[in-house]
Motif scaffolding. Structure first.
Motif, PDB file in Angstrom:
ATOM      1  N   ILE A 149       0.870  -1.172   0.000  1.00  0.00           N
ATOM      2  CA  ILE A 149       0.000   0.000   0.000  1.00  0.00           C
ATOM      3  C   ILE A 149       0.906   1.220   0.000  1.00  0.00           C
ATOM      4  CG2 ILE A 149      -1.813   1.264   1.198  1.00  0.00           C
ATOM      5  CD1 ILE A 149      -2.736  -1.359   2.379  1.00  0.00           C
ATOM      6  N   ASP A 150       0.840   1.963  -1.059  1.00  0.00           N
ATOM      7  CA  ASP A 150       1.723   3.090  -1.364  1.00  0.00           C
ATOM      8  C   ASP A 150       3.163   2.631  -1.581  1.00  0.00           C
ATOM      9  OD1 ASP A 150      -0.110   5.060  -1.753  1.00  0.00           O
ATOM     10  OD2 ASP A 150      -0.055   5.806   0.300  1.00  0.00           O
ATOM     11  N   ALA A 151       3.905   3.493  -2.257  1.00  0.00           N
ATOM     12  CA  ALA A 151       5.221   3.067  -2.763  1.00  0.00           C
ATOM     13  C   ALA A 151       6.273   4.145  -2.519  1.00  0.00           C
ATOM     14  CB  ALA A 151       5.101   2.740  -4.253  1.00  0.00           C
ATOM     15  N   PHE A 210      -1.489  -1.043  -4.108  1.00  0.00           N
ATOM     16  CA  PHE A 210      -2.640  -0.159  -4.011  1.00  0.00           C
ATOM     17  C   PHE A 210      -2.126   1.232  -3.639  1.00  0.00           C
ATOM     18  CE2 PHE A 210      -6.492  -2.791  -4.287  1.00  0.00           C
ATOM     19  CZ  PHE A 210      -5.926  -4.058  -4.275  1.00  0.00           C
ATOM     20  N   LEU A 211      -2.352   2.195  -4.525  1.00  0.00           N
ATOM     21  CA  LEU A 211      -1.895   3.564  -4.274  1.00  0.00           C
ATOM     22  C   LEU A 211      -3.050   4.392  -3.724  1.00  0.00           C
ATOM     23  CD1 LEU A 211       0.127   4.172  -7.569  1.00  0.00           C
ATOM     24  CD2 LEU A 211       1.029   3.526  -5.318  1.00  0.00           C
ATOM     25  N   THR A 212      -2.710   5.307  -2.809  1.00  0.00           N
ATOM     26  CA  THR A 212      -3.755   6.170  -2.249  1.00  0.00           C
ATOM     27  C   THR A 212      -3.934   7.440  -3.067  1.00  0.00           C
ATOM     28  OG1 THR A 212      -2.189   7.277  -0.738  1.00  0.00           O
ATOM     29  CG2 THR A 212      -3.344   5.309   0.092  1.00  0.00           C
ATOM     30  N   HIS A 213      -2.839   8.012  -3.542  1.00  0.00           N
ATOM     31  CA  HIS A 213      -2.916   9.233  -4.357  1.00  0.00           C
ATOM     32  C   HIS A 213      -1.589   9.453  -5.067  1.00  0.00           C
ATOM     33  CE1 HIS A 213      -1.196  10.754  -0.612  1.00  0.00           C
ATOM     34  NE2 HIS A 213      -1.041  11.965  -1.084  1.00  0.00           N
ATOM     35  N   SER A 214      -1.528  10.505  -5.858  1.00  0.00           N
ATOM     36  CA  SER A 214      -0.402  10.674  -6.774  1.00  0.00           C
ATOM     37  C   SER A 214       0.778  11.430  -6.175  1.00  0.00           C
ATOM     38  CB  SER A 214      -0.883  11.407  -8.043  1.00  0.00           C
ATOM     39  OG  SER A 214      -1.421  12.670  -7.700  1.00  0.00           O
ATOM     40  N   HIS A 215       0.670  11.943  -4.978  1.00  0.00           N
ATOM     41  CA  HIS A 215       1.792  12.724  -4.444  1.00  0.00           C
ATOM     42  C   HIS A 215       3.066  11.886  -4.380  1.00  0.00           C
ATOM     43  CE1 HIS A 215      -0.829  16.061  -2.463  1.00  0.00           C
ATOM     44  NE2 HIS A 215      -0.521  16.323  -3.719  1.00  0.00           N
ATOM     45  N   GLN A 224      -7.669   9.094 -11.611  1.00  0.00           N
ATOM     46  CA  GLN A 224      -6.870  10.324 -11.628  1.00  0.00           C
ATOM     47  C   GLN A 224      -5.421  10.050 -11.240  1.00  0.00           C
ATOM     48  OE1 GLN A 224      -9.764   9.792 -10.000  1.00  0.00           O
ATOM     49  NE2 GLN A 224     -11.052  11.631  -9.939  1.00  0.00           N
ATOM     50  N   THR A 225      -5.230   9.107 -10.322  1.00  0.00           N
ATOM     51  CA  THR A 225      -3.871   8.767  -9.893  1.00  0.00           C
ATOM     52  C   THR A 225      -3.132   8.046 -11.023  1.00  0.00           C
ATOM     53  OG1 THR A 225      -4.723   8.525  -7.649  1.00  0.00           O
ATOM     54  CG2 THR A 225      -2.538   7.597  -8.089  1.00  0.00           C
ATOM     55  N   LEU A 226      -3.827   7.112 -11.673  1.00  0.00           N
ATOM     56  CA  LEU A 226      -3.209   6.384 -12.787  1.00  0.00           C
ATOM     57  C   LEU A 226      -2.896   7.331 -13.937  1.00  0.00           C
ATOM     58  CD1 LEU A 226      -5.382   3.128 -12.804  1.00  0.00           C
ATOM     59  CD2 LEU A 226      -3.090   3.460 -11.836  1.00  0.00           C
ATOM     60  N   ASP A 227      -3.780   8.280 -14.160  1.00  0.00           N
ATOM     61  CA  ASP A 227      -3.550   9.259 -15.216  1.00  0.00           C
ATOM     62  C   ASP A 227      -2.279  10.066 -14.924  1.00  0.00           C
ATOM     63  OD1 ASP A 227      -4.422  10.462 -17.639  1.00  0.00           O
ATOM     64  OD2 ASP A 227      -4.983  12.239 -16.476  1.00  0.00           O
ATOM     65  N   ALA A 228      -2.091  10.421 -13.655  1.00  0.00           N
ATOM     66  CA  ALA A 228      -0.882  11.172 -13.271  1.00  0.00           C
ATOM     67  C   ALA A 228       0.367  10.319 -13.505  1.00  0.00           C
ATOM     68  CB  ALA A 228      -0.971  11.605 -11.809  1.00  0.00           C
ATOM     69  N   LEU A 271      -5.542  17.244  -1.126  1.00  0.00           N
ATOM     70  CA  LEU A 271      -5.378  18.217  -2.214  1.00  0.00           C
ATOM     71  C   LEU A 271      -5.688  17.629  -3.581  1.00  0.00           C
ATOM     72  CD1 LEU A 271      -2.169  20.393  -1.788  1.00  0.00           C
ATOM     73  CD2 LEU A 271      -4.563  21.093  -1.627  1.00  0.00           C
ATOM     74  N   VAL A 272      -5.366  16.366  -3.751  1.00  0.00           N
ATOM     75  CA  VAL A 272      -5.663  15.657  -5.000  1.00  0.00           C
ATOM     76  C   VAL A 272      -6.598  14.498  -4.645  1.00  0.00           C
ATOM     77  CG1 VAL A 272      -3.477  16.225  -6.139  1.00  0.00           C
ATOM     78  CG2 VAL A 272      -3.625  14.185  -4.692  1.00  0.00           C
ATOM     79  N   PRO A 273      -7.282  13.899  -5.629  1.00  0.00           N
ATOM     80  CA  PRO A 273      -8.132  12.749  -5.310  1.00  0.00           C
ATOM     81  C   PRO A 273      -7.328  11.692  -4.556  1.00  0.00           C
ATOM     82  CG  PRO A 273      -8.534  13.472  -7.552  1.00  0.00           C
ATOM     83  CD  PRO A 273      -7.350  14.261  -7.054  1.00  0.00           C
ATOM     84  N   CYS A 274      -7.873  11.238  -3.438  1.00  0.00           N
ATOM     85  CA  CYS A 274      -7.109  10.369  -2.535  1.00  0.00           C
ATOM     86  C   CYS A 274      -8.061   9.413  -1.839  1.00  0.00           C
ATOM     87  CB  CYS A 274      -6.390  11.254  -1.505  1.00  0.00           C
ATOM     88  SG  CYS A 274      -5.348  10.361  -0.324  1.00  0.00           S
ATOM     89  N   VAL A 275      -7.649   8.173  -1.716  1.00  0.00           N
ATOM     90  CA  VAL A 275      -8.429   7.185  -0.969  1.00  0.00           C
ATOM     91  C   VAL A 275      -7.634   6.678   0.233  1.00  0.00           C
ATOM     92  CG1 VAL A 275      -9.849   6.326  -2.874  1.00  0.00           C
ATOM     93  CG2 VAL A 275      -7.595   5.292  -2.450  1.00  0.00           C
ATOM     94  N   GLY A 276      -8.360   6.314   1.275  1.00  0.00           N
ATOM     95  CA  GLY A 276      -7.818   5.454   2.310  1.00  0.00           C
ATOM     96  C   GLY A 276      -8.265   4.038   2.007  1.00  0.00           C
ATOM     97  N   TYR A 277      -7.724   3.065   2.735  1.00  0.00           N
ATOM     98  CA  TYR A 277      -8.093   1.667   2.494  1.00  0.00           C
ATOM     99  C   TYR A 277      -8.454   0.947   3.793  1.00  0.00           C
ATOM    100  CZ  TYR A 277      -6.136   1.928  -2.233  1.00  0.00           C
ATOM    101  OH  TYR A 277      -5.880   2.249  -3.541  1.00  0.00           O
ATOM    102  N   ARG A 278      -9.480   0.124   3.708  1.00  0.00           N
ATOM    103  CA  ARG A 278      -9.696  -0.908   4.721  1.00  0.00           C
ATOM    104  C   ARG A 278      -9.177  -2.215   4.160  1.00  0.00           C
ATOM    105  NH1 ARG A 278     -15.676  -2.591   6.416  1.00  0.00           N
ATOM    106  NH2 ARG A 278     -15.652  -3.347   4.251  1.00  0.00           N
ATOM    107  N   VAL A 279      -8.359  -2.912   4.937  1.00  0.00           N
ATOM    108  CA  VAL A 279      -7.796  -4.200   4.520  1.00  0.00           C
ATOM    109  C   VAL A 279      -8.257  -5.228   5.540  1.00  0.00           C
ATOM    110  CG1 VAL A 279      -5.691  -5.497   4.046  1.00  0.00           C
ATOM    111  CG2 VAL A 279      -5.787  -3.033   3.556  1.00  0.00           C
ATOM    112  N   GLU A 280      -8.902  -6.302   5.054  1.00  0.00           N
ATOM    113  CA  GLU A 280      -9.426  -7.283   6.012  1.00  0.00           C
ATOM    114  C   GLU A 280      -9.295  -8.704   5.484  1.00  0.00           C
ATOM    115  OE1 GLU A 280     -13.612  -6.468   6.734  1.00  0.00           O
ATOM    116  OE2 GLU A 280     -13.972  -6.117   4.615  1.00  0.00           O
ATOM    117  N   ASP A 281      -9.162  -9.628   6.429  1.00  0.00           N
ATOM    118  CA  ASP A 281      -9.344 -11.043   6.130  1.00  0.00           C
ATOM    119  C   ASP A 281     -10.469 -11.547   7.040  1.00  0.00           C
ATOM    120  OD1 ASP A 281      -8.221 -11.479   8.634  1.00  0.00           O
ATOM    121  OD2 ASP A 281      -6.306 -12.202   7.856  1.00  0.00           O
TER     122      ASP A 281
END
Ligand SMILES: [Zn+2]
Ligand SMILES: [Zn+2]
Length: 253
Positions: free
Chosen positions: A29-31, A50-55, A84-88, A139-149
């Motif tokens: 999650i994020d890189a 899984f990326l949260t946003h483009s920053h 939007q993130t993939l486009d960036a 500031l830019v389109p951004c998601v948080g994530y829930r990760v579950e098993d």
């Protein structure tokens, strides 16, 4: 589920890696710190990012990661993110100017990475986990994530100012073990936090009142130079189970 903190700082310096997490050794999650925190063999084991946003502080090791895994992967690594993130990424990073376009290298039908658009609110089942993106307020389109098993769940809000949806999701999550959110600037820099859509410790205190589950809270994204000022401000919240994340630490539930 095993969660490893690869980096959790709001700035990069020696001993301060940028944002990234590894779940069960297979999902990042994020890189912001993949290539700094992981051995080559661990990088090659990653199947999904899984990326949260483009920053930049959340994506900056992607180019070096793609070069490292070149020749070592049979199946493309899936890069899941908002359109939007993939486009960036397409326009500004993997554009054959800053870095080769590894979404068509070595061939368009067998590339190193494959882009996969996510829709907030949908549930994505990968590698035995269910991953739910939720829009937050940045500031830019951004998601948080829930990760579950089937046994446990954690939530990562990513960078965000005041927001509601991810708290609603948290309160509805069974087996929630950990809630990771940000504090970026000290209370004295409230205007900077508002302009850049981040939280101060005081604003974080207001946000955490929305969390109705008695769950551990992990804080990330502190500005390194402001840490001495921010630590007492975070302590002043008197939250019963609030801790700073540390890079390289592991959580298992
Ligand atoms: Zn950001
Ligand atoms: Zn950030």
């Amino acid at each position: 589920m095993e969660l490893k903190v690869l980096g959790c700082s709001g700035g990069e310096a020696e001993g301060e890696r940028l944002t990234g997490f590894l779940v069960n050794g297979r999902i990042a999650i994020d890189a912001g710190s993949l290539t700094l925190a992981l051995r080559l063999s661990e990088q090659i084991a990653i199947r999904h990012i899984f990326l949260t946003h483009s920053h930049l502080d959340h994506i900056c090791t992607l180019p070096f990661f793609t070069k490292n895994i070149f020749g070592h992967v049979e199946v493309p690594v899936e890069i899941h993110a908002l359109p939007q993130t993939l486009d960036a990424l397409r326009r500004h990073l993997f554009n054959d100017e800053l870095w080769p376009d590894f979404s068509v290298i070595p061939s368009p039908d067998k590339p190193i990475i494959r882009y996969s658009e996510i829709t907030p609110g949908e549930i994505y089942e990968v590698e035995g986990l269910r991953i739910t993106p939720v829009m937050v307020n940045h500031l830019v389109p951004c998601v948080g994530y829930r990760v579950e098993d089937d046994h446990s769940a954690f939530i990562f809000t990513s960078d965000t100012a005041e927001t509601d949806g991810i708290y609603t999701l948290a309160n509805a999550t069974k087996n929630l073990k950990f809630f990771i959110t940000e504090a970026s600037f000290p209370n004295e820099q409230t205007r900077l936090a508002e302009a850049s859509k981040h939280l101060t410790p005081a604003k974080l205190g207001g946000e955490l009142r929305k969390l109705k589950q008695g769950v551990a809270v992990g804080i990330y994204h502190l500005t390194p130079g402001e840490r001495p000022i921010m630590l007492p401000q975070l302590e002043a919240l008197q939250h019963p189970d609030l801790r700073l994340l540390n890079q390289d630490e592991r959580y298992e539930w």
